[in-house]
Design a protein around this motif. Structure first.
Motif, PDB file in Angstrom:
ATOM      1  N   ASN A   1     -12.076 -50.405  23.294  1.00 19.58           N
ATOM      2  CA  ASN A   1     -11.263 -49.217  23.047  1.00 19.58           C
ATOM      3  C   ASN A   1      -9.949 -49.248  23.816  1.00 19.58           C
ATOM      4  OD1 ASN A   1     -13.067 -48.028  21.247  1.00 19.58           O
ATOM      5  ND2 ASN A   1     -14.225 -47.029  22.882  1.00 19.58           N
ATOM      6  N   ASP A   2      -9.833 -50.129  24.809  1.00 22.59           N
ATOM      7  CA  ASP A   2      -8.599 -50.245  25.575  1.00 22.59           C
ATOM      8  C   ASP A   2      -7.579 -51.161  24.903  1.00 22.59           C
ATOM      9  OD1 ASP A   2      -9.432 -48.537  27.547  1.00 22.59           O
ATOM     10  OD2 ASP A   2     -10.203 -50.115  28.857  1.00 22.59           O
ATOM     11  N   THR A   3      -7.982 -51.925  23.904  1.00 21.36           N
ATOM     12  CA  THR A   3      -7.054 -52.833  23.251  1.00 21.36           C
ATOM     13  C   THR A   3      -5.977 -52.071  22.496  1.00 21.36           C
ATOM     14  OG1 THR A   3      -8.443 -52.969  21.272  1.00 21.36           O
ATOM     15  CG2 THR A   3      -8.811 -54.625  22.978  1.00 21.36           C
ATOM     16  N   ARG A   4      -4.825 -52.697  22.345  1.00 18.75           N
ATOM     17  CA  ARG A   4      -3.752 -52.107  21.567  1.00 18.75           C
ATOM     18  C   ARG A   4      -3.789 -52.667  20.151  1.00 18.75           C
ATOM     19  NH1 ARG A   4       0.252 -49.298  23.989  1.00 18.75           N
ATOM     20  NH2 ARG A   4       0.359 -48.451  21.858  1.00 18.75           N
ATOM     21  N   VAL A   5      -3.506 -51.804  19.193  1.00 17.45           N
ATOM     22  CA  VAL A   5      -3.490 -52.199  17.790  1.00 17.45           C
ATOM     23  C   VAL A   5      -2.048 -52.486  17.369  1.00 17.45           C
ATOM     24  CG1 VAL A   5      -3.962 -51.471  15.420  1.00 17.45           C
ATOM     25  CG2 VAL A   5      -5.544 -50.850  17.260  1.00 17.45           C
ATOM     26  N   ILE A   6      -1.840 -53.666  16.789  1.00 11.22           N
ATOM     27  CA  ILE A   6      -0.525 -54.086  16.306  1.00 11.22           C
ATOM     28  C   ILE A   6      -0.526 -54.051  14.781  1.00 11.22           C
ATOM     29  CG2 ILE A   6       1.161 -55.961  16.241  1.00 11.22           C
ATOM     30  CD1 ILE A   6      -0.135 -57.019  18.839  1.00 11.22           C
ATOM     31  N   VAL A   7       0.468 -53.398  14.196  1.00  9.90           N
ATOM     32  CA  VAL A   7       0.623 -53.369  12.742  1.00  9.90           C
ATOM     33  C   VAL A   7       1.936 -54.067  12.397  1.00  9.90           C
ATOM     34  CG1 VAL A   7       0.901 -51.926  10.699  1.00  9.90           C
ATOM     35  CG2 VAL A   7      -0.676 -51.231  12.506  1.00  9.90           C
ATOM     36  N   VAL A   8       1.839 -55.090  11.567  1.00 10.60           N
ATOM     37  CA  VAL A   8       3.028 -55.835  11.150  1.00 10.60           C
ATOM     38  C   VAL A   8       3.367 -55.468   9.708  1.00 10.60           C
ATOM     39  CG1 VAL A   8       4.019 -58.113  10.723  1.00 10.60           C
ATOM     40  CG2 VAL A   8       2.533 -57.757  12.708  1.00 10.60           C
ATOM     41  N   SER A   9       4.547 -54.921   9.517  1.00  5.74           N
ATOM     42  CA  SER A   9       5.066 -54.658   8.176  1.00  5.74           C
ATOM     43  C   SER A   9       5.806 -55.906   7.709  1.00  5.74           C
ATOM     44  CB  SER A   9       6.018 -53.458   8.193  1.00  5.74           C
ATOM     45  OG  SER A   9       5.327 -52.287   8.603  1.00  5.74           O
ATOM     46  N   ILE A  10       5.455 -56.391   6.524  1.00  3.72           N
ATOM     47  CA  ILE A  10       5.981 -57.659   6.028  1.00  3.72           C
ATOM     48  C   ILE A  10       7.338 -57.448   5.367  1.00  3.72           C
ATOM     49  CG2 ILE A  10       5.535 -59.588   4.466  1.00  3.72           C
ATOM     50  CD1 ILE A  10       2.532 -58.962   4.792  1.00  3.72           C
TER      51      ILE A  10
END
Length: 262
Positions: A221-230
Motif C-alpha cells: 500500500n506504500d507503493t506509488r502508482v505510475i500512469v503513462v499516457s501514450i
C-alpha cells in the motif's frame, strides 16, 4: 573521410511513415498483452535511467478514455525522483523470447575442440536444449516487432479512489499461479509487482516468505502508482523497417475522469 554505416532498411531518424490514430496499432496491443516486462526510461539533468518493470496495459479505464500503461514502484526510487522533475518517459516492449544464440566464432571453436584441434580461445559448453528451443521460437517468428512508446507519466494521488483502482487492477494482472511461477521463475503470487526481478521488493520489503501478510500488505500500500499516457509509438521489425504512429486522444480523453464520469 568518415563513412556512415548503411542501415539495413531505412533511416530511422525523424518521423517515418507517420500515421495518426486514436487507438494503438493491433500489433502493439498484441505485444503489450504478450510481454512479461518492459523497459522504462526516465531522465533528470540529462542523465538517463532505465528500469525493467512489471506493467499493466489498459486500452481504457474508469479514469481515461485513452490507452494507458500502469506501473508501481518504491516511493523512494530513482525513477520517482526523475518523474517529479521530468514526466516525459520512453518505454520499450517486445515479446521476443530473449536468449543469445551461439556466435559463429564460438561454434567454430566448439567444432575445433571436438575434432582435437587446440584453440587459444575459451570454449564454453554447447547450448542447452532449452536454449535451442528458445532460439527456434524466435526464428519461427513468434514475434517480429518491438515497440518504443513515448508518453507522459504522472503519479496518481495517494489514497485516492483512482490509486486504489489502478493498484488493484495491476496486482490482479501480475499475480500468477504456482504453475507459472515454476515455469518462468518470475511470477509473484500475492507479491507486490514493481521492478522486474524484485516483485517482492517493490516497496523495499524482504521476500514475502520472510514477512507476515500484514507487513506485506502495508508495504504494498506504500507503493506509488505510475500512469503513462501514450503520445506516440514507433514499431521496428527484425528487418530494420520502422513505422511511426501518433496517438490522438478522442475528445478530452487526456484529462482523467472524475470517479469515472465525464
Amino acid at each position: 573521410m568518415d563513412q556512415q554505416i548503411p542501415l539495413s532498411h531505412e533511416a530511422s531518424a525523424g518521423d517515418t511513415n507517420m500515421r495518426v490514430t486514436t487507438s494503438l496499432p493491433p500489433e502493439v496491443v498484441q505485444c503489450l498483452e504478450n510481454a512479461r516486462f518492459l523497459h522504462l526510461a526516465t531522465c533528470s539533468d540529462n542523465i538517463p535511467h532505465v528500469s525493467l518493470m512489471n506493467y499493466t496495459y489498459l486500452p481504457s479505464s474508469l479514469y481515461s478514455r485513452s490507452p494507458v500503461i500502469i506501473m508501481t514502484t518504491n516511493p523512494a526510487s530513482k525513477k520517482i525522483n526523475n518523474l517529479v522533475v521530468n514526466p516525459h518517459v520512453s518505454l520499450l516492449v517486445h515479446d521476443w523470447v530473449s536468449h543469445r544464440p551461439t556466435p559463429t566464432s564460438q561454434a567454430r571453436r566448439l567444432s575445433s575442440s571436438s575434432s582435437g584441434v587446440p584453440s587459444r580461445s575459451p570454449v564454453r559448453e554447447p547450448p542447452s536444449s532449452l536454449a535451442a528451443l528458445l532460439f527456434n521460437l524466435n526464428t519461427s517468428a513468434v514475434s517480429s516487432i518491438s515497440a518504443t512508446i513515448n508518453g507522459s507519466a504522472r503519479l496518481v494521488e495517494r489514497g485516492s479512489d483512482e490509486e486504489r483502482y489502478y493498484r488493484d487492477v495491476h496486482l490482479e494482472n501480475n499475480t500468477f499461479d504456482d504453475a507459472a511461477e515454476g515455469l518462468f521463475g518470475t511470477a509473484s503470487r500475492g507479491a507486490a509487482p514493481g521492478e522486474a526481478g524484485a516483485e517482492s521488493h517493490a516497496a523495499g520489503q524482504p521476500p514475502q516468505q520472510h514477512r507476515g501478510e500484514g507487513a506485506r500488505l502495508a508495504s504494498w500500500n506504500d507503493t506509488r502508482v505510475i500512469v503513462v499516457s501514450i503520445k506516440d509509438v514507433r514499431i521496428a521489425d527484425y528487418k530494420g523497417a520502422v513505422r511511426d504512429w501518433v496517438i490522438e486522444s478522442p475528445g478530452n480523453a487526456e484529462e482523467p475522469l472524475v470517479n469515472g464520469i465525464s
